[in-house]
Design an enzyme around this catalytic site. Structure first.
Site, PDB file in Angstrom:
ATOM      1  N   SER A  11      -0.767  -1.977   4.152  1.00 23.59           N
ATOM      2  CA  SER A  11      -0.419  -1.093   4.986  1.00 23.59           C
ATOM      3  C   SER A  11       0.786  -1.644   5.596  1.00 23.59           C
ATOM      4  CB  SER A  11      -1.839  -0.863   5.773  1.00 23.59           C
ATOM      5  OG  SER A  11      -3.137  -0.372   5.480  1.00 23.59           O
ATOM      6  N   ARG A  15       4.387   1.510   4.855  1.00 18.29           N
ATOM      7  CA  ARG A  15       4.336   1.688   6.436  1.00 18.29           C
ATOM      8  C   ARG A  15       6.377   1.242   6.038  1.00 18.29           C
ATOM      9  NH1 ARG A  15       0.019   1.438   7.387  1.00 18.29           N
ATOM     10  NH2 ARG A  15      -1.801   3.311   9.133  1.00 18.29           N
ATOM     11  N   SER A 155      -8.858  10.532   8.354  1.00 19.35           N
ATOM     12  CA  SER A 155      -8.104  10.279   8.146  1.00 19.35           C
ATOM     13  C   SER A 155      -7.158  10.262   9.481  1.00 19.35           C
ATOM     14  CB  SER A 155      -7.443   9.956   6.677  1.00 19.35           C
ATOM     15  OG  SER A 155      -7.127   8.868   6.852  1.00 19.35           O
ATOM     16  N   SER A 156      -6.555   8.758   9.395  1.00 22.46           N
ATOM     17  CA  SER A 156      -5.423   7.777  10.498  1.00 22.46           C
ATOM     18  C   SER A 156      -4.091   8.636   9.768  1.00 22.46           C
ATOM     19  CB  SER A 156      -6.109   6.998  11.333  1.00 22.46           C
ATOM     20  OG  SER A 156      -5.585   6.004  10.321  1.00 22.46           O
ATOM     21  N   ASP A 296     -12.433  -0.246   6.615  1.00 23.76           N
ATOM     22  CA  ASP A 296     -12.732  -0.965   5.313  1.00 23.76           C
ATOM     23  C   ASP A 296     -13.417  -1.593   5.214  1.00 23.76           C
ATOM     24  OD1 ASP A 296     -10.320   1.003   4.067  1.00 23.76           O
ATOM     25  OD2 ASP A 296      -8.652   0.012   4.188  1.00 23.76           O
ATOM     26  N   LYS A 323     -13.231   7.776   0.733  1.00 16.44           N
ATOM     27  CA  LYS A 323     -12.287   6.833   0.409  1.00 16.44           C
ATOM     28  C   LYS A 323     -12.312   6.857  -0.873  1.00 16.44           C
ATOM     29  CE  LYS A 323     -12.262   4.950   5.082  1.00 16.44           C
ATOM     30  NZ  LYS A 323     -10.962   4.962   5.629  1.00 16.44           N
ATOM     31  N   ARG A 327     -18.300   5.561   0.499  1.00 15.82           N
ATOM     32  CA  ARG A 327     -18.639   4.212  -0.149  1.00 15.82           C
ATOM     33  C   ARG A 327     -20.441   3.350   1.079  1.00 15.82           C
ATOM     34  NH1 ARG A 327     -12.686   1.880   1.760  1.00 15.82           N
ATOM     35  NH2 ARG A 327     -11.946   1.764  -0.432  1.00 15.82           N
ATOM     36  N   ARG A 368     -13.038  -2.114  -3.115  1.00  9.70           N
ATOM     37  CA  ARG A 368     -13.314  -2.671  -2.228  1.00  9.70           C
ATOM     38  C   ARG A 368     -15.069  -2.865  -2.644  1.00  9.70           C
ATOM     39  NH1 ARG A 368     -10.089  -3.649   1.053  1.00  9.70           N
ATOM     40  NH2 ARG A 368      -8.033  -1.772   1.409  1.00  9.70           N
ATOM     41  N   LYS A 393      -5.841  -2.321  -7.297  1.00  6.02           N
ATOM     42  CA  LYS A 393      -5.292  -1.328  -5.968  1.00  6.02           C
ATOM     43  C   LYS A 393      -4.756  -1.695  -5.083  1.00  6.02           C
ATOM     44  CE  LYS A 393      -6.597   2.824  -3.364  1.00  6.02           C
ATOM     45  NZ  LYS A 393      -6.247   2.703  -2.205  1.00  6.02           N
TER      46      LYS A 393
HETATM   47  O1  LIG Z   1      -2.769   3.860   7.345  1.00  3.35           O
HETATM   48  C1  LIG Z   1      -3.478   2.669   6.336  1.00  3.35           C
HETATM   49  O2  LIG Z   1      -2.391   2.523   5.791  1.00  3.35           O
HETATM   50  C2  LIG Z   1      -5.215   2.673   6.289  1.00  3.35           C
HETATM   51  C3  LIG Z   1      -6.208   3.573   6.631  1.00  3.35           C
HETATM   52  C4  LIG Z   1      -7.454   3.793   6.431  1.00  3.35           C
HETATM   53  O3  LIG Z   1      -7.384   4.624   5.762  1.00  3.35           O
HETATM   54  P1  LIG Z   1      -8.635   6.654   7.032  1.00  3.35           P
HETATM   55  O4  LIG Z   1      -7.020   6.767   8.435  1.00  3.35           O
HETATM   56  O5  LIG Z   1      -7.881   7.113   6.537  1.00  3.35           O
HETATM   57  O6  LIG Z   1      -9.257   5.723   7.827  1.00  3.35           O
HETATM   58  C5  LIG Z   1      -7.871   2.436   5.752  1.00  3.35           C
HETATM   59  O7  LIG Z   1      -8.417   3.235   5.613  1.00  3.35           O
HETATM   60  C6  LIG Z   1      -6.577   2.871   4.583  1.00  3.35           C
HETATM   61  O8  LIG Z   1      -7.113   1.643   4.088  1.00  3.35           O
HETATM   62  C7  LIG Z   1      -5.005   2.331   5.223  1.00  3.35           C
HETATM   63  C1  LIG Z   2      -9.196   3.920   1.736  1.00  4.12           C
HETATM   64  C2  LIG Z   2      -8.564   2.614   1.025  1.00  4.12           C
HETATM   65  O1  LIG Z   2      -7.245   2.933   0.622  1.00  4.12           O
HETATM   66  P1  LIG Z   2      -6.076   4.450   0.866  1.00  4.12           P
HETATM   67  O2  LIG Z   2      -7.205   4.621   1.829  1.00  4.12           O
HETATM   68  O3  LIG Z   2      -4.833   4.107   0.962  1.00  4.12           O
HETATM   69  O4  LIG Z   2      -6.295   4.623  -0.250  1.00  4.12           O
HETATM   70  C3  LIG Z   2      -8.732   1.389   0.766  1.00  4.12           C
HETATM   71  O5  LIG Z   2      -7.345   0.342   0.425  1.00  4.12           O
HETATM   72  O6  LIG Z   2     -10.076   1.160   0.996  1.00  4.12           O
END
Ligand SMILES: O=C(O)C1=C[C@@H](OP(=O)(O)O)[C@@H](O)[C@H](O)C1
Ligand SMILES: C=C(OP(=O)(O)O)C(=O)O
Length: 411
Positions: A11, A15, A155-156, A296, A323, A327, A368, A393
Protein backbone atom coordinates in the site's frame (compact mmCIF):
# COMPACT_ATOMS: atom_id res chain seq x y z
CA UNK A 1 13.20 -15.84 19.24
CA UNK A 2 12.94 -15.83 15.44
CA UNK A 3 13.62 -12.68 13.43
CA UNK A 4 11.57 -12.50 10.23
CA UNK A 5 12.38 -9.92 7.56
CA UNK A 6 9.26 -8.87 5.70
CA UNK A 7 9.30 -7.21 2.24
CA UNK A 8 8.00 -3.67 1.69
CA UNK A 9 4.40 -2.53 2.03
CA UNK A 10 2.25 -2.89 -1.06
CA UNK A 11 0.00 0.00 0.00
CA UNK A 12 2.89 2.36 0.72
CA UNK A 13 4.41 1.40 -2.64
CA UNK A 14 1.22 2.14 -4.58
CA UNK A 15 0.82 5.57 -2.99
CA UNK A 16 4.49 6.41 -3.37
CA UNK A 17 4.40 5.45 -7.06
CA UNK A 18 1.33 7.64 -7.64
CA UNK A 19 2.82 10.56 -5.69
CA UNK A 20 6.11 10.19 -7.54
CA UNK A 21 4.28 10.31 -10.88
CA UNK A 22 2.41 13.45 -9.82
CA UNK A 23 5.48 15.27 -8.46
CA UNK A 24 7.75 17.58 -10.42
CA UNK A 25 11.07 15.70 -10.49
CA UNK A 26 12.47 12.26 -9.75
CA UNK A 27 11.47 10.25 -6.68
CA UNK A 28 13.58 7.38 -5.34
CA UNK A 29 11.83 4.50 -3.52
CA UNK A 30 14.13 2.44 -1.31
CA UNK A 31 13.41 -1.07 0.03
CA UNK A 32 10.90 -1.48 -2.82
CA UNK A 33 8.50 -4.43 -2.85
CA UNK A 34 8.70 -6.31 -6.14
CA UNK A 35 5.43 -8.19 -6.39
CA UNK A 36 2.74 -8.65 -9.01
CA UNK A 37 0.72 -5.66 -7.74
CA UNK A 38 3.61 -3.22 -7.40
CA UNK A 39 5.38 -4.25 -10.60
CA UNK A 40 2.03 -3.99 -12.40
CA UNK A 41 1.56 -0.51 -10.98
CA UNK A 42 5.03 0.57 -12.10
CA UNK A 43 4.60 -0.87 -15.60
CA UNK A 44 1.22 0.86 -15.81
CA UNK A 45 2.98 4.16 -15.06
CA UNK A 46 5.45 3.35 -17.84
CA UNK A 47 2.56 2.72 -20.22
CA UNK A 48 1.21 6.15 -19.22
CA UNK A 49 4.54 7.62 -20.33
CA UNK A 50 6.36 8.18 -17.04
CA UNK A 51 10.07 7.25 -16.94
CA UNK A 52 10.41 4.40 -14.38
CA UNK A 53 13.42 2.29 -13.37
CA UNK A 54 13.16 -0.87 -11.25
CA UNK A 55 16.35 -2.07 -9.51
CA UNK A 56 16.56 -4.42 -6.54
CA UNK A 57 17.69 -1.67 -4.17
CA UNK A 58 15.63 1.25 -5.45
CA UNK A 59 12.92 2.21 -7.92
CA UNK A 60 12.75 5.65 -9.52
CA UNK A 61 9.88 7.52 -11.15
CA UNK A 62 10.12 10.87 -12.89
CA UNK A 63 6.85 12.69 -12.46
CA UNK A 64 4.82 15.14 -14.47
CA UNK A 65 2.36 17.39 -12.58
CA UNK A 66 0.39 17.97 -15.82
CA UNK A 67 -0.67 14.30 -15.94
CA UNK A 68 0.39 11.26 -17.98
CA UNK A 69 3.09 12.17 -20.53
CA UNK A 70 1.55 9.71 -23.03
CA UNK A 71 -1.34 11.22 -24.99
CA UNK A 72 -3.04 7.87 -25.08
CA UNK A 73 -2.47 4.53 -23.40
CA UNK A 74 -3.91 1.08 -22.87
CA UNK A 75 -3.18 0.15 -19.26
CA UNK A 76 -3.43 -3.31 -17.69
CA UNK A 77 -3.92 -3.30 -13.91
CA UNK A 78 -3.52 -7.08 -13.36
CA UNK A 79 -5.20 -8.10 -10.05
CA UNK A 80 -4.37 -4.87 -8.23
CA UNK A 81 -7.16 -2.89 -6.56
CA UNK A 82 -4.67 -0.08 -5.97
CA UNK A 83 -3.74 0.27 -9.66
CA UNK A 84 -7.33 -0.20 -10.85
CA UNK A 85 -8.65 2.49 -8.49
CA UNK A 86 -5.78 4.99 -8.25
CA UNK A 87 -4.56 5.17 -11.85
CA UNK A 88 -7.83 6.10 -13.60
CA UNK A 89 -8.03 9.10 -11.25
CA UNK A 90 -4.45 10.08 -12.15
CA UNK A 91 -5.22 9.83 -15.87
CA UNK A 92 -8.49 11.75 -15.52
CA UNK A 93 -6.59 14.78 -14.20
CA UNK A 94 -4.44 14.84 -17.36
CA UNK A 95 -5.20 15.14 -21.07
CA UNK A 96 -5.63 12.27 -23.48
CA UNK A 97 -7.39 9.00 -24.24
CA UNK A 98 -6.80 6.26 -21.67
CA UNK A 99 -8.20 2.77 -21.31
CA UNK A 100 -7.82 0.68 -18.13
CA UNK A 101 -8.42 -3.04 -17.99
CA UNK A 102 -7.58 -5.76 -15.45
CA UNK A 103 -7.69 -9.51 -14.79
CA UNK A 104 -11.03 -11.31 -14.61
CA UNK A 105 -10.74 -11.21 -10.81
CA UNK A 106 -10.23 -7.44 -10.72
CA UNK A 107 -12.92 -6.87 -13.36
CA UNK A 108 -15.40 -8.41 -10.91
CA UNK A 109 -14.48 -5.94 -8.15
CA UNK A 110 -16.35 -2.60 -7.91
CA UNK A 111 -15.08 0.76 -9.19
CA UNK A 112 -18.52 2.37 -9.70
CA UNK A 113 -18.50 4.94 -6.85
CA UNK A 114 -15.15 6.26 -8.09
CA UNK A 115 -16.42 6.50 -11.67
CA UNK A 116 -19.52 8.36 -10.47
CA UNK A 117 -17.36 10.76 -8.47
CA UNK A 118 -15.14 11.45 -11.50
CA UNK A 119 -18.21 11.99 -13.69
CA UNK A 120 -19.59 14.45 -11.15
CA UNK A 121 -16.35 16.40 -11.63
CA UNK A 122 -17.00 16.55 -15.38
CA UNK A 123 -14.79 13.66 -16.49
CA UNK A 124 -15.87 11.82 -19.65
CA UNK A 125 -15.68 8.17 -18.65
CA UNK A 126 -17.18 5.05 -20.18
CA UNK A 127 -17.40 1.51 -18.81
CA UNK A 128 -16.77 -0.62 -21.89
CA UNK A 129 -18.54 -3.73 -20.53
CA UNK A 130 -20.35 -3.90 -17.15
CA UNK A 131 -21.28 -0.52 -15.62
CA UNK A 132 -19.21 0.10 -12.48
CA UNK A 133 -16.46 -2.34 -13.46
CA UNK A 134 -13.29 -2.33 -15.53
CA UNK A 135 -12.58 -1.98 -18.41
CA UNK A 136 -13.04 1.79 -18.38
CA UNK A 137 -12.15 4.39 -21.02
CA UNK A 138 -11.44 8.00 -20.07
CA UNK A 139 -11.26 11.00 -22.39
CA UNK A 140 -9.34 13.29 -20.09
CA UNK A 141 -9.37 17.05 -20.42
CA UNK A 142 -8.16 18.12 -16.96
CA UNK A 143 -10.34 18.59 -13.86
CA UNK A 144 -11.39 22.00 -12.53
CA UNK A 145 -12.32 20.62 -9.10
CA UNK A 146 -14.92 21.63 -6.51
CA UNK A 147 -17.38 19.78 -4.24
CA UNK A 148 -18.31 16.14 -4.57
CA UNK A 149 -19.88 13.32 -2.57
CA UNK A 150 -18.41 9.85 -2.25
CA UNK A 151 -19.56 6.56 -0.76
CA UNK A 152 -16.38 4.72 0.33
CA UNK A 153 -18.34 2.02 2.17
CA UNK A 154 -17.21 -0.74 -0.21
CA UNK A 155 -13.62 0.42 -0.56
CA UNK A 156 -11.51 3.23 0.87
CA UNK A 157 -9.45 3.05 -2.32
CA UNK A 158 -12.06 5.24 -4.05
CA UNK A 159 -11.35 8.00 -1.54
CA UNK A 160 -7.58 7.50 -1.64
CA UNK A 161 -7.69 7.84 -5.45
CA UNK A 162 -9.52 11.17 -5.24
CA UNK A 163 -7.35 12.47 -2.40
CA UNK A 164 -4.12 11.66 -4.26
CA UNK A 165 -5.48 13.22 -7.46
CA UNK A 166 -6.98 16.34 -5.80
CA UNK A 167 -3.82 18.53 -5.89
CA UNK A 168 -3.64 18.05 -9.70
CA UNK A 169 -7.02 19.79 -10.22
CA UNK A 170 -7.40 23.49 -11.02
CA UNK A 171 -9.12 24.50 -7.77
CA UNK A 172 -8.73 21.54 -5.44
CA UNK A 173 -11.46 19.23 -4.10
CA UNK A 174 -13.90 19.24 -1.19
CA UNK A 175 -14.93 15.60 -0.72
CA UNK A 176 -17.99 14.76 1.42
CA UNK A 177 -17.70 11.12 2.42
CA UNK A 178 -20.98 9.36 3.25
CA UNK A 179 -19.59 6.00 4.42
CA UNK A 180 -16.09 4.62 4.78
CA UNK A 181 -14.26 1.35 5.47
CA UNK A 182 -10.55 0.73 6.05
CA UNK A 183 -10.02 4.15 7.66
CA UNK A 184 -6.30 3.55 8.47
CA UNK A 185 -5.59 3.36 4.73
CA UNK A 186 -7.03 6.85 4.32
CA UNK A 187 -4.84 8.05 7.17
CA UNK A 188 -1.87 6.50 5.37
CA UNK A 189 -2.84 8.43 2.24
CA UNK A 190 -3.01 11.73 4.13
CA UNK A 191 0.33 11.10 5.86
CA UNK A 192 2.06 10.24 2.60
CA UNK A 193 0.56 13.25 0.78
CA UNK A 194 1.95 15.42 3.60
CA UNK A 195 5.35 13.81 3.17
CA UNK A 196 5.21 14.72 -0.54
CA UNK A 197 4.35 18.30 0.42
CA UNK A 198 0.53 18.58 0.32
CA UNK A 199 -1.60 19.00 3.48
CA UNK A 200 -5.26 17.92 3.37
CA UNK A 201 -7.68 19.48 5.87
CA UNK A 202 -10.13 17.08 7.42
CA UNK A 203 -13.29 18.07 9.26
CA UNK A 204 -15.09 14.85 10.20
CA UNK A 205 -16.33 13.34 6.96
CA UNK A 206 -15.24 16.29 4.78
CA UNK A 207 -11.78 16.31 3.19
CA UNK A 208 -10.47 19.55 1.68
CA UNK A 209 -7.63 19.00 -0.80
CA UNK A 210 -5.81 22.08 -2.11
CA UNK A 211 -4.62 22.51 -5.68
CA UNK A 212 -0.91 22.26 -4.99
CA UNK A 213 2.41 20.86 -6.20
CA UNK A 214 3.82 17.60 -4.89
CA UNK A 215 7.58 17.57 -4.31
CA UNK A 216 9.65 14.47 -5.19
CA UNK A 217 11.13 12.47 -2.31
CA UNK A 218 13.82 10.01 -1.37
CA UNK A 219 11.52 7.53 0.33
CA UNK A 220 12.19 4.38 2.38
CA UNK A 221 9.30 1.89 2.19
CA UNK A 222 8.42 0.19 5.49
CA UNK A 223 7.79 -3.59 5.73
CA UNK A 224 4.27 -4.79 4.91
CA UNK A 225 2.22 -5.18 8.10
CA UNK A 226 -0.41 -7.41 6.47
CA UNK A 227 2.37 -9.76 5.29
CA UNK A 228 3.81 -9.71 8.82
CA UNK A 229 0.44 -10.85 10.23
CA UNK A 230 1.07 -14.47 9.07
CA UNK A 231 4.26 -14.65 11.07
CA UNK A 232 2.75 -13.03 14.17
CA UNK A 233 -0.17 -15.45 13.91
CA UNK A 234 2.28 -18.35 13.55
CA UNK A 235 4.04 -17.30 16.76
CA UNK A 236 0.70 -16.90 18.56
CA UNK A 237 -0.60 -20.32 17.58
CA UNK A 238 2.67 -22.23 18.01
CA UNK A 239 3.57 -20.68 21.38
CA UNK A 240 6.80 -19.27 19.89
CA UNK A 241 8.32 -15.79 19.52
CA UNK A 242 8.60 -13.81 16.29
CA UNK A 243 10.21 -10.39 15.87
CA UNK A 244 9.62 -8.33 12.74
CA UNK A 245 12.13 -5.46 12.38
CA UNK A 246 11.03 -2.21 10.77
CA UNK A 247 7.47 -2.06 12.15
CA UNK A 248 6.41 -0.02 15.19
CA UNK A 249 3.48 1.96 16.60
CA UNK A 250 4.47 4.82 14.26
CA UNK A 251 3.96 2.60 11.20
CA UNK A 252 1.72 4.08 8.50
CA UNK A 253 -0.19 0.80 8.31
CA UNK A 254 -3.30 0.10 10.36
CA UNK A 255 -2.65 -3.63 10.04
CA UNK A 256 0.07 -3.40 12.71
CA UNK A 257 -2.94 -3.33 15.07
CA UNK A 258 -3.52 -7.01 14.31
CA UNK A 259 -1.04 -7.78 17.09
CA UNK A 260 -3.51 -6.26 19.58
CA UNK A 261 -6.08 -8.86 18.52
CA UNK A 262 -3.50 -11.54 19.27
CA UNK A 263 -2.81 -9.80 22.59
CA UNK A 264 -6.50 -10.02 23.48
CA UNK A 265 -6.25 -13.74 22.69
CA UNK A 266 -3.45 -14.15 25.22
CA UNK A 267 -0.28 -13.41 23.23
CA UNK A 268 2.42 -11.14 24.63
CA UNK A 269 3.15 -8.18 22.38
CA UNK A 270 6.15 -5.89 22.56
CA UNK A 271 6.10 -2.84 20.31
CA UNK A 272 9.54 -1.24 20.25
CA UNK A 273 10.82 1.77 18.28
CA UNK A 274 11.89 -0.34 15.33
CA UNK A 275 10.39 -3.80 15.76
CA UNK A 276 7.32 -5.69 16.90
CA UNK A 277 7.59 -8.97 18.82
CA UNK A 278 4.78 -11.45 19.46
CA UNK A 279 5.04 -14.44 21.80
CA UNK A 280 2.28 -17.02 21.79
CA UNK A 281 0.64 -18.31 24.97
CA UNK A 282 0.28 -22.03 25.76
CA UNK A 283 -3.34 -21.75 24.53
CA UNK A 284 -5.15 -18.89 22.73
CA UNK A 285 -8.44 -17.47 24.05
CA UNK A 286 -11.55 -16.94 21.97
CA UNK A 287 -12.38 -13.32 21.10
CA UNK A 288 -15.05 -11.12 19.51
CA UNK A 289 -13.49 -8.44 17.35
CA UNK A 290 -14.62 -5.70 14.97
CA UNK A 291 -12.18 -5.83 12.03
CA UNK A 292 -13.64 -3.07 9.81
CA UNK A 293 -10.38 -1.11 10.06
CA UNK A 294 -8.00 -4.05 9.51
CA UNK A 295 -9.99 -6.38 7.30
CA UNK A 296 -7.03 -7.73 5.28
CA UNK A 297 -6.10 -9.64 8.45
CA UNK A 298 -9.49 -11.39 8.75
CA UNK A 299 -8.25 -14.53 6.93
CA UNK A 300 -5.15 -14.56 9.16
CA UNK A 301 -7.29 -14.62 12.28
CA UNK A 302 -9.82 -17.05 10.80
CA UNK A 303 -7.04 -19.51 9.96
CA UNK A 304 -5.78 -19.76 13.55
CA UNK A 305 -9.21 -19.42 15.19
CA UNK A 306 -9.89 -23.20 15.54
CA UNK A 307 -6.92 -23.44 17.93
CA UNK A 308 -8.47 -21.02 20.45
CA UNK A 309 -10.27 -22.40 23.49
CA UNK A 310 -13.49 -20.54 22.67
CA UNK A 311 -15.31 -19.10 19.64
CA UNK A 312 -13.67 -16.40 17.53
CA UNK A 313 -16.27 -13.97 16.20
CA UNK A 314 -15.23 -11.44 13.54
CA UNK A 315 -17.65 -8.57 12.90
CA UNK A 316 -18.36 -5.67 10.51
CA UNK A 317 -16.42 -6.94 7.53
CA UNK A 318 -18.94 -6.97 4.67
CA UNK A 319 -16.40 -5.53 2.24
CA UNK A 320 -14.14 -8.58 2.44
CA UNK A 321 -16.74 -10.12 0.12
CA UNK A 322 -15.45 -7.88 -2.71
CA UNK A 323 -11.72 -8.48 -2.36
CA UNK A 324 -9.65 -10.88 -4.48
CA UNK A 325 -12.29 -13.47 -3.49
CA UNK A 326 -15.39 -13.42 -1.32
CA UNK A 327 -13.10 -13.86 1.69
CA UNK A 328 -15.91 -14.39 4.14
CA UNK A 329 -17.12 -17.43 2.17
CA UNK A 330 -13.57 -18.54 1.28
CA UNK A 331 -12.57 -18.61 4.97
CA UNK A 332 -15.77 -20.34 6.05
CA UNK A 333 -15.76 -23.00 3.33
CA UNK A 334 -12.07 -23.85 3.78
CA UNK A 335 -12.48 -24.11 7.56
CA UNK A 336 -15.49 -26.38 7.05
CA UNK A 337 -13.38 -28.51 4.69
CA UNK A 338 -10.95 -28.88 7.62
CA UNK A 339 -13.85 -30.10 9.77
CA UNK A 340 -14.34 -26.87 11.73
CA UNK A 341 -17.78 -25.51 12.65
CA UNK A 342 -18.32 -21.99 11.25
CA UNK A 343 -21.36 -19.72 11.18
CA UNK A 344 -21.60 -16.72 8.88
CA UNK A 345 -23.86 -13.73 8.27
CA UNK A 346 -23.81 -10.85 5.82
CA UNK A 347 -20.83 -9.16 7.49
CA UNK A 348 -19.58 -11.57 10.19
CA UNK A 349 -18.25 -15.02 10.82
CA UNK A 350 -17.92 -17.10 13.96
CA UNK A 351 -15.44 -19.95 14.17
CA UNK A 352 -15.66 -22.66 16.81
CA UNK A 353 -12.77 -24.49 18.45
CA UNK A 354 -11.75 -27.78 16.87
CA UNK A 355 -8.91 -29.92 15.63
CA UNK A 356 -8.45 -29.26 11.90
CA UNK A 357 -8.03 -32.27 9.62
CA UNK A 358 -5.91 -32.10 6.47
CA UNK A 359 -7.54 -30.82 3.26
CA UNK A 360 -6.73 -29.17 -0.03
CA UNK A 361 -7.33 -25.44 0.46
CA UNK A 362 -9.24 -23.68 -2.32
CA UNK A 363 -7.28 -20.43 -2.64
CA UNK A 364 -9.69 -18.76 -5.10
CA UNK A 365 -6.55 -17.11 -6.55
CA UNK A 366 -6.41 -15.08 -3.34
CA UNK A 367 -2.96 -14.55 -1.84
CA UNK A 368 -4.35 -13.95 1.65
CA UNK A 369 -6.25 -17.26 1.69
CA UNK A 370 -3.05 -19.08 0.61
CA UNK A 371 -0.85 -17.38 3.22
CA UNK A 372 -3.40 -17.64 6.04
CA UNK A 373 -4.04 -21.36 5.66
CA UNK A 374 -0.30 -21.97 5.45
CA UNK A 375 -0.33 -20.89 9.10
CA UNK A 376 -3.03 -23.46 9.90
CA UNK A 377 -0.74 -25.98 8.20
CA UNK A 378 1.97 -25.36 10.81
CA UNK A 379 -0.04 -27.42 13.30
CA UNK A 380 -2.05 -29.60 10.91
CA UNK A 381 -0.72 -32.40 8.71
CA UNK A 382 -2.02 -32.74 5.18
CA UNK A 383 -2.94 -29.13 4.36
CA UNK A 384 -2.10 -28.31 0.73
CA UNK A 385 -2.91 -25.28 -1.42
CA UNK A 386 -4.56 -25.56 -4.85
CA UNK A 387 -2.76 -22.40 -6.03
CA UNK A 388 0.38 -21.67 -4.01
CA UNK A 389 1.70 -19.20 -6.61
CA UNK A 390 -1.07 -16.69 -5.99
CA UNK A 391 1.04 -15.27 -3.12
CA UNK A 392 2.98 -13.41 -5.81
CA UNK A 393 0.40 -10.60 -5.67
CA UNK A 394 2.02 -9.12 -2.58
CA UNK A 395 4.66 -11.53 -1.21
CA UNK A 396 6.38 -13.65 -3.90
CA UNK A 397 8.91 -15.13 -1.45
CA UNK A 398 6.30 -16.06 1.17
CA UNK A 399 6.66 -19.85 0.93
CA UNK A 400 10.44 -19.69 1.25
CA UNK A 401 10.33 -17.36 4.25
CA UNK A 402 7.60 -19.45 5.89
CA UNK A 403 9.48 -22.71 5.27
CA UNK A 404 12.55 -21.22 6.99
CA UNK A 405 10.41 -20.40 10.01
CA UNK A 406 8.93 -23.90 10.08
CA UNK A 407 12.35 -25.57 9.80
CA UNK A 408 13.77 -23.39 12.57
CA UNK A 409 10.93 -24.36 14.88
CA UNK A 410 10.88 -28.07 14.17
CA UNK A 411 7.26 -28.41 15.38
O1 LIG B 1 -5.55 1.57 -0.10
C1 LIG B 1 -4.97 0.48 0.03
O2 LIG B 1 -3.75 0.34 -0.21
C2 LIG B 1 -5.74 -0.69 0.49
C3 LIG B 1 -6.97 -0.52 1.07
C4 LIG B 1 -7.77 -1.64 1.57
O3 LIG B 1 -8.82 -1.86 0.68
P1 LIG B 1 -10.37 -1.40 0.93
O4 LIG B 1 -10.37 0.04 1.20
O5 LIG B 1 -11.01 -1.79 -0.35
O6 LIG B 1 -10.88 -2.19 2.12
C5 LIG B 1 -6.95 -2.92 1.68
O7 LIG B 1 -7.83 -4.02 1.82
C6 LIG B 1 -6.09 -3.15 0.46
O8 LIG B 1 -5.33 -4.32 0.59
C7 LIG B 1 -5.13 -2.02 0.29
C1 LIG C 1 -7.55 -6.42 -0.89
C2 LIG C 1 -6.28 -6.48 -1.23
O1 LIG C 1 -5.70 -5.90 -2.31
P1 LIG C 1 -6.17 -4.78 -3.34
O2 LIG C 1 -7.52 -4.26 -2.93
O3 LIG C 1 -5.12 -3.72 -3.24
O4 LIG C 1 -6.19 -5.47 -4.66
C3 LIG C 1 -5.31 -7.24 -0.40
O5 LIG C 1 -4.10 -7.13 -0.65
O6 LIG C 1 -5.73 -7.96 0.51
Amino acid sequence: MTIVRIPGSKSVMARALFLAAAADGTTVLRHPLRSDDTEGFALALQALGYPVTLDDEAWTVTGNPAGPPAGSADVYCRDAGTAARFLPALAAAGHGHFRFDASAQMRRRPVGPLSEALRSLGVTLHHDEAEGHLPVTIDAAGITGGDLRLDAGLSSQFLTALLLMGPLTGQGLRIHVTDMVSVPYVEMTLAMMARFGVAVERDGSVFVVPAAAYSPQDYVVEPDASSASYFFAAAAVAGRTVTVPGLSSSSLQGDVRFVHVLERMGATVDIADDSITVTGPPKLNGVTVNMRDISDTVPTLAAIAPFADGPVRIEDVYNIRVKESDRLEACASNLRALGIRVETGRDWLEIHPGVPAGARIACHADHRIAMSFSVTGLLTDGITLDDPDCVKKTFPTFHRVFAELRQGWDL
